[in-house]
Design a protein around this motif. Structure first.
Motif, PDB file in Angstrom:
ATOM      1  N   ASP A 132     -12.446  32.460  14.536  1.00  0.00           N
ATOM      2  CA  ASP A 132     -11.952  31.938  13.263  1.00  0.00           C
ATOM      3  C   ASP A 132     -10.483  32.249  13.026  1.00  0.00           C
ATOM      4  O   ASP A 132      -9.826  31.572  12.234  1.00  0.00           O
ATOM      5  CB  ASP A 132     -12.769  32.527  12.111  1.00  0.00           C
ATOM      6  N   LEU A 133      -9.946  33.269  13.699  1.00  0.00           N
ATOM      7  CA  LEU A 133      -8.571  33.705  13.476  1.00  0.00           C
ATOM      8  C   LEU A 133      -8.097  34.497  14.691  1.00  0.00           C
ATOM      9  O   LEU A 133      -8.893  35.189  15.332  1.00  0.00           O
ATOM     10  CB  LEU A 133      -8.499  34.573  12.213  1.00  0.00           C
ATOM     11  N   VAL A 134      -6.801  34.381  14.986  1.00  0.00           N
ATOM     12  CA  VAL A 134      -6.224  35.129  16.114  1.00  0.00           C
ATOM     13  C   VAL A 134      -5.089  36.005  15.602  1.00  0.00           C
ATOM     14  O   VAL A 134      -4.195  35.547  14.898  1.00  0.00           O
ATOM     15  CB  VAL A 134      -5.685  34.176  17.204  1.00  0.00           C
ATOM     16  N   LEU A 135      -5.151  37.321  15.958  1.00  0.00           N
ATOM     17  CA  LEU A 135      -4.024  38.231  15.754  1.00  0.00           C
ATOM     18  C   LEU A 135      -3.348  38.381  17.104  1.00  0.00           C
ATOM     19  O   LEU A 135      -3.938  38.921  18.043  1.00  0.00           O
ATOM     20  CB  LEU A 135      -4.499  39.587  15.235  1.00  0.00           C
ATOM     21  N   LEU A 136      -2.131  37.872  17.231  1.00  0.00           N
ATOM     22  CA  LEU A 136      -1.491  37.700  18.536  1.00  0.00           C
ATOM     23  C   LEU A 136      -0.186  38.485  18.625  1.00  0.00           C
ATOM     24  O   LEU A 136       0.731  38.275  17.813  1.00  0.00           O
ATOM     25  CB  LEU A 136      -1.221  36.211  18.777  1.00  0.00           C
ATOM     26  N   ASP A 137      -0.092  39.365  19.627  1.00  0.00           N
ATOM     27  CA  ASP A 137       1.137  40.112  19.862  1.00  0.00           C
ATOM     28  C   ASP A 137       2.224  39.161  20.387  1.00  0.00           C
ATOM     29  O   ASP A 137       1.958  38.300  21.224  1.00  0.00           O
ATOM     30  CB  ASP A 137       0.871  41.225  20.882  1.00  0.00           C
ATOM     31  N   TYR A 138       3.430  39.342  19.881  1.00  0.00           N
ATOM     32  CA  TYR A 138       4.551  38.480  20.286  1.00  0.00           C
ATOM     33  C   TYR A 138       4.925  38.685  21.749  1.00  0.00           C
ATOM     34  O   TYR A 138       5.383  37.753  22.418  1.00  0.00           O
ATOM     35  CB  TYR A 138       5.748  38.769  19.387  1.00  0.00           C
ATOM     36  N   ARG A 139       4.739  39.912  22.241  1.00  0.00           N
ATOM     37  CA  ARG A 139       5.054  40.222  23.645  1.00  0.00           C
ATOM     38  C   ARG A 139       3.835  40.814  24.332  1.00  0.00           C
ATOM     39  O   ARG A 139       3.550  42.000  24.190  1.00  0.00           O
ATOM     40  CB  ARG A 139       6.216  41.216  23.716  1.00  0.00           C
ATOM     41  N   LEU A 140       3.091  39.970  25.034  1.00  0.00           N
ATOM     42  CA  LEU A 140       1.946  40.441  25.810  1.00  0.00           C
ATOM     43  C   LEU A 140       2.410  40.832  27.207  1.00  0.00           C
ATOM     44  O   LEU A 140       3.496  40.447  27.642  1.00  0.00           O
ATOM     45  CB  LEU A 140       0.879  39.354  25.879  1.00  0.00           C
TER      46      LEU A 140
ATOM     47  N   VAL B 169      -6.224  25.947  14.457  1.00  0.00           N
ATOM     48  CA  VAL B 169      -6.440  27.395  14.545  1.00  0.00           C
ATOM     49  C   VAL B 169      -5.325  28.136  13.809  1.00  0.00           C
ATOM     50  O   VAL B 169      -4.153  27.765  13.873  1.00  0.00           O
ATOM     51  CB  VAL B 169      -6.521  27.859  16.015  1.00  0.00           C
ATOM     52  N   LEU B 170      -5.688  29.197  13.087  1.00  0.00           N
ATOM     53  CA  LEU B 170      -4.705  30.027  12.392  1.00  0.00           C
ATOM     54  C   LEU B 170      -4.398  31.253  13.233  1.00  0.00           C
ATOM     55  O   LEU B 170      -5.307  31.945  13.720  1.00  0.00           O
ATOM     56  CB  LEU B 170      -5.230  30.447  11.021  1.00  0.00           C
ATOM     57  N   VAL B 171      -3.110  31.519  13.413  1.00  0.00           N
ATOM     58  CA  VAL B 171      -2.653  32.635  14.241  1.00  0.00           C
ATOM     59  C   VAL B 171      -1.667  33.478  13.438  1.00  0.00           C
ATOM     60  O   VAL B 171      -0.700  32.952  12.883  1.00  0.00           O
ATOM     61  CB  VAL B 171      -1.965  32.132  15.533  1.00  0.00           C
ATOM     62  N   ILE B 172      -1.940  34.786  13.376  1.00  0.00           N
ATOM     63  CA  ILE B 172      -1.003  35.733  12.775  1.00  0.00           C
ATOM     64  C   ILE B 172      -0.320  36.472  13.923  1.00  0.00           C
ATOM     65  O   ILE B 172      -0.987  37.104  14.749  1.00  0.00           O
ATOM     66  CB  ILE B 172      -1.725  36.735  11.857  1.00  0.00           C
ATOM     67  N   VAL B 173       0.994  36.350  13.995  1.00  0.00           N
ATOM     68  CA  VAL B 173       1.751  36.955  15.097  1.00  0.00           C
ATOM     69  C   VAL B 173       2.183  38.362  14.716  1.00  0.00           C
ATOM     70  O   VAL B 173       2.716  38.594  13.618  1.00  0.00           O
ATOM     71  CB  VAL B 173       2.978  36.091  15.446  1.00  0.00           C
ATOM     72  N   LEU B 174       1.936  39.309  15.619  1.00  0.00           N
ATOM     73  CA  LEU B 174       2.356  40.698  15.441  1.00  0.00           C
ATOM     74  C   LEU B 174       3.598  40.929  16.292  1.00  0.00           C
ATOM     75  O   LEU B 174       3.590  40.613  17.486  1.00  0.00           O
ATOM     76  CB  LEU B 174       1.236  41.652  15.875  1.00  0.00           C
ATOM     77  N   THR B 175       4.654  41.424  15.699  1.00  0.00           N
ATOM     78  CA  THR B 175       5.891  41.589  16.467  1.00  0.00           C
ATOM     79  C   THR B 175       6.645  42.859  16.077  1.00  0.00           C
ATOM     80  O   THR B 175       6.631  43.271  14.907  1.00  0.00           O
ATOM     81  CB  THR B 175       6.819  40.370  16.272  1.00  0.00           C
ATOM     82  N   ALA B 176       7.263  43.462  17.068  1.00  0.00           N
ATOM     83  CA  ALA B 176       8.133  44.620  16.823  1.00  0.00           C
ATOM     84  C   ALA B 176       9.571  44.185  16.639  1.00  0.00           C
ATOM     85  O   ALA B 176      10.448  45.010  16.401  1.00  0.00           O
ATOM     86  CB  ALA B 176       8.026  45.605  17.991  1.00  0.00           C
ATOM     87  N   TYR B 177       9.808  42.862  16.731  1.00  0.00           N
ATOM     88  CA  TYR B 177      11.168  42.334  16.655  1.00  0.00           C
ATOM     89  C   TYR B 177      11.358  41.651  15.298  1.00  0.00           C
ATOM     90  O   TYR B 177      11.046  40.483  15.123  1.00  0.00           O
ATOM     91  CB  TYR B 177      11.426  41.350  17.791  1.00  0.00           C
ATOM     92  N   SER B 178      11.839  42.418  14.355  1.00  0.00           N
ATOM     93  CA  SER B 178      11.994  41.924  12.995  1.00  0.00           C
ATOM     94  C   SER B 178      13.360  41.296  12.800  1.00  0.00           C
ATOM     95  O   SER B 178      14.332  41.975  12.484  1.00  0.00           O
ATOM     96  CB  SER B 178      11.795  43.063  11.992  1.00  0.00           C
ATOM     97  N   ASN B 179      13.437  40.005  13.037  1.00  0.00           N
ATOM     98  CA  ASN B 179      14.696  39.296  12.791  1.00  0.00           C
ATOM     99  C   ASN B 179      14.381  37.847  12.422  1.00  0.00           C
ATOM    100  O   ASN B 179      13.265  37.353  12.625  1.00  0.00           O
ATOM    101  CB  ASN B 179      15.631  39.357  14.000  1.00  0.00           C
ATOM    102  N   VAL B 180      15.371  37.184  11.858  1.00  0.00           N
ATOM    103  CA  VAL B 180      15.173  35.824  11.365  1.00  0.00           C
ATOM    104  C   VAL B 180      14.810  34.863  12.487  1.00  0.00           C
ATOM    105  O   VAL B 180      13.946  33.998  12.346  1.00  0.00           O
ATOM    106  CB  VAL B 180      16.447  35.331  10.639  1.00  0.00           C
ATOM    107  N   GLU B 181      15.461  35.031  13.665  1.00  0.00           N
ATOM    108  CA  GLU B 181      15.215  34.129  14.780  1.00  0.00           C
ATOM    109  C   GLU B 181      13.749  34.153  15.213  1.00  0.00           C
ATOM    110  O   GLU B 181      13.123  33.124  15.480  1.00  0.00           O
ATOM    111  CB  GLU B 181      16.106  34.472  15.966  1.00  0.00           C
TER     112      GLU B 181
END
Length: 451
Positions: A48-56, A75-87
């Motif tokens: 039903d939902l994917v929690l997806l790391d930005y860098r696998l 499909v709904l995907v929430i991206v998890l990232t350690a790179y906090s920037n606008v780009e």
């Protein structure tokens, strides 16, 4: 109800563990993946939902996101990232991510975001189910008949539905099924998931029809308390069906022509152009070519609408289809009225096939409805269709007013008779008079009729 299932894709074992622990306390089911290839292997229609790391470890999260959305665009995907920037944020949202969260994250906030995303998923699936149920009654199989004329129409509608969004002009006598043909085109086309909006041009005044189609800005006229989106905006990506296009006023024809040529319009009282992607299907029982010659219909609009013409055959040209149509209607009215009529007797069927049917399929449907409703037996006989004996008279059950009565008074009298004889059932009264429901509502308001 089964619990929601969430795919957690991250190459850090501790992050996966913490998310599993927290989401499990919320009652969610979870499945883990530590690489891009594993994510794609474990994603299926139960997720039903994917929690997806930005860098696998073995893949870029954006590439995995693209692959997931190719499999399921919803499909709904929430991206998890350690790179906090606008780009990064822009990149993931442009690729269709529902949201992105920066690491380290707050587990309570994640749980709240997951709850909102799952509610969105639920609503999307319900909407998809509703739209699927809407499409089902409007497949090509809904056009009943085995005649050559019907086969040719069905083949043409199938080609039109699969074609680019060129305008369509449906012509034919009243009651031949132009509204059904319009819905078949829409619901068997690539636009089926988008709205189908329809309006009867003869049922509204010029001002109301303009506002209905194009919308209006706040203050455009006395009762315009706020901005209103018109049917064209509301149907963006879908279809607008303009029934009885021949009754549209000339000034409004000009505005419609501009929209067809430029794909933009201005709301009533507005200055800004609004662009939408809409297919226009128009329908009429009039001869528009004749009306272009007498000046009541714009010639350039006629040619712009007539890109894909479809002429619906009258029932008298497809009499061999009457048995299958009659039995189709009998089955439907059996369910509606909880009756057990099994068939139509041969003599009664012959009587049906001897008629001229000026009201076409709509008239046949009305006649069968009455027969099923009043019949006491399991087979409809000629007696059940006794109303057919009045072939050349006015519509069944309606008496013509006295000679010398004005046309407007005659019209009012016929509407009153039809309403009284059907217990003020507007749909049945409309059928009795060879009108549609919008047309009879217009006349009820026009004459100020009250029960």
């Amino acid at each position: 109800m089964s619990k929601a299932r969430i795919l957690i894709a991250d190459d850090e074992r501790l992050i996966r563990w913490s998310l599993v622990e927290r989401l499990s306390t919320e009652g969610y089911g979870t499945v883990e993946a530590e690489s891009g290839s594993q994510t794609l292997a474990r994603f299926d229609d139960t997720v039903d939902l994917v929690l997806l790391d930005y860098r696998l470890g073995d893949a870029d999260g954006l590439h995995v996101l693209q692959a997931l959305r190719r499999r399921d665009p919803d499909v709904l995907v929430i991206v998890l990232t350690a790179y906090s920037n606008v780009e990064t944020a822009v990149a993931v949202i442009k690729q269709g991510a529902y949201h992105y969260v920066t690491k380290p994250f707050n587990l309570d906030e994640i749980a709240l975001l997951v709850g909102k995303a799952l509610e969105t998923t639920r609503l999307r699936r319900e909407l998809r189910a509703v739209r699927a149920s809407q499409r089902e009654p409007y497949s090509l199989d809904r056009i009943i008949g085995d005649s050559t004329a019907v086969a040719e129409v069905k083949a043409l509608l199938a080609k039109i539905a699969s074609s680019p969004a060129s305008t369509v002009l449906l012509t034919g006598e009243s009651g031949t099924g132009k509204d059904l043909a319009a819905k078949v085109i829409h619901y068997t086309s690539a636009r089926a998931a988008r709205p189908f909006m329809n309006v009867t041009c003869s049922a509204l005044t010029e001002t109301l029809l303009e506002s209905q189609l194009f919308g209006h800005e706040r203050g455009a006229f006395t009762d315009a308390k706020q901005q209103k989106r018109g049917l064209l905006e509301s149907a963006d990506g879908g279809t607008v069906f303009l029934d009885e296009i021949g009754d549209m006023a000339l000034p409004l024809q000009s505005k419609l022509l501009r929209f067809l040529e430029e794909k933009t319009f201005k709301r009533v009282g507005g200055a800004a152009d609004v662009g939408v992607d809409v297919r226009i299907i128009a329908a009429t029982n009039r001869n528009l070519e004749e009306h272009t010659r007498d000046g009541s219909f714009r010639e350039d609009l006629f040619y712009r609408l007539n890109v894909l013409p479809v002429k619906l055959p009258p029932l008298r040209h497809r009499l061999d289809d009457i048995p299958v149509l009659a039995r189709f209607f009998v089955d439907g009215f059996n369910r509606e009225f909880r009756k057990r009529v099994q068939d139509v007797a041969p003599g009664a069927m012959d009587a049906l096939q001897r008629q001229r049917w000026p009201g076409n399929v709509r008239e046949l449907r009305n006649v069968v409805e009455r027969a099923v409703l009043l019949s006491e037996g399991s087979v409809l006989t000629e007696e059940d269709f006794s109303m057919l004996r009045r072939r050349d008279g006015p519509p069944t059950g309606v008496t013509l007013p006295l000679a010398g009565t004005s046309l407007e008074a005659m019209e009012r009298d016929l509407v009153v008779q039809a309403l009284e004889r059907t217990g003020w059932n507007q749909t049945r009264a409309a059928v009795l008079l060879g009108l549609n429901r919008d047309q009879i509502r217009y006349r009820i308001e026009k004459f100020g009729l009250k029960r």
